[in-house]
Write an enzyme that holds these catalytic residues in place. Structure first.
Site, PDB file in Angstrom:
ATOM      1  N   GLY A   1      76.860  74.423  17.372  1.00 34.95           N
ATOM      2  CA  GLY A   1      76.101  75.542  16.844  1.00 34.95           C
ATOM      3  C   GLY A   1      75.484  75.261  15.494  1.00 34.95           C
TER       4      GLY A   1
ATOM      5  N   GLU B   1      78.837  69.604  22.529  1.00 30.01           N
ATOM      6  CA  GLU B   1      79.576  70.574  23.346  1.00 30.01           C
ATOM      7  C   GLU B   1      80.145  69.990  24.639  1.00 30.01           C
ATOM      8  OE1 GLU B   1      76.449  72.992  21.053  1.00 30.01           O
ATOM      9  OE2 GLU B   1      76.561  71.037  22.053  1.00 30.01           O
TER      10      GLU B   1
END
Length: 257
Positions: free
Chosen positions: A110, A133
């Site tokens: 993020g 991720e």
């Protein structure tokens, strides 16, 4: 407003959004995301002429989202979390003034997606960036699958996302992920100088330029070209257009609003 996990610092018309959780590598928990949304709204309402996004400390820009929070999320809660991340990235992308990510350290997951949402990215020589991720069993969920290939191309984006690759500042520059790399100790001052210069530019023209550039990514070519023509012609008759052109003809510095 004041918040526990972020700061919104002002220097004249330049706002700097600082993610202030250095002990947690500036990871984005829900409290921090809520605060970021509020700070972005405040910076817009106060008409910041440039917005800088950075992290507190010398180690991390934003090391990622709060993994401990995400561990037990079900699909519905995960959808809400993704939607909040998208709102924040979209708010940065559509912010009515130029935005600069001052990437001072780790920018993973993020955190990388926050940087991707900014107009410009300047990296410290110590920076590491990546959409990491995949090793958590998930994929980028705050816009990384769309903004990363727009910057580095499809092949490189697939490699970075599939392998969860961490890219140092030099490689990030060579791939087009950041526009500039500077010495770590010079990052803050260098970005401040950039922001000051941008804040002195004609704000309506900068806003129109940003909207037209965003239309390139978000619209069919014909629609984006029509948007550009409307934005260009709509600046005629404004103070800044007349002042800028008159100053050029008269060989003097322009005095923009």
């Amino acid at each position: 407003m004041s918040w526990d996990t972020i700061r919104l610092d002002w220097d004249d018309d330049v706002a700097t959004l600082v993610i202030d959780r250095p002990d947690q590598m500036n990871a984005l928990n829900v409290q921090t995301l809520d605060a970021i949304e509020e700070a972005l709204a405040e910076a817009g309402e106060k008409e910041a002429r440039c917005l800088v996004v950075t992290g507190e400390g010398d180690e991390a820009f934003v090391a990622g989202a709060d993994i401990s929070y995400m561990t037990d999320l079900g699909p519905a809660a995960a959808q809400a979390y993704a939607e909040q991340g998208h709102r924040i990235a979209s708010a940065i992308e559509s912010f009515p003034a130029p935005t600069i990510a001052a990437v001072n350290g780790y920018a993973f997951g993020g955190g990388c997606e926050l940087a991707l949402a900014c107009d410009l990215r300047v990296a410290s020589e110590r920076a590491l960036l990546g959409q990491t991720e995949i090793d958590l069993g998930i994929i980028p969920g705050w816009g990384g699958t769309q903004r990363l290939p727009a910057l580095v191309g499809d092949e490189l984006a697939r490699r970075m996302i599939f392998f969860g690759e961490r890219v140092d500042a030099t490689d990030a520059f060579e791939r087009g992920l950041v526009g500039e790399v500077v010495a770590h100790d010079e990052l803050r001052d260098h970005v401040a100088e950039m922001a000051e210069e941008l804040a002195a530019k004609p704000k309506f023209a900068l806003r129109a330029a940003k909207e037209a550039l965003n239309a390139f990514h978000n619209s069919p070519r014909s629609t984006a070209l029509e948007h550009e023509a409307r934005a260009w012609s709509g600046l005629f008759g404004t103070h800044d257009q007349r002042e800028g052109m008159n100053a050029f003809v008269e060989k003097r510095d322009a005095d923009f609003e």
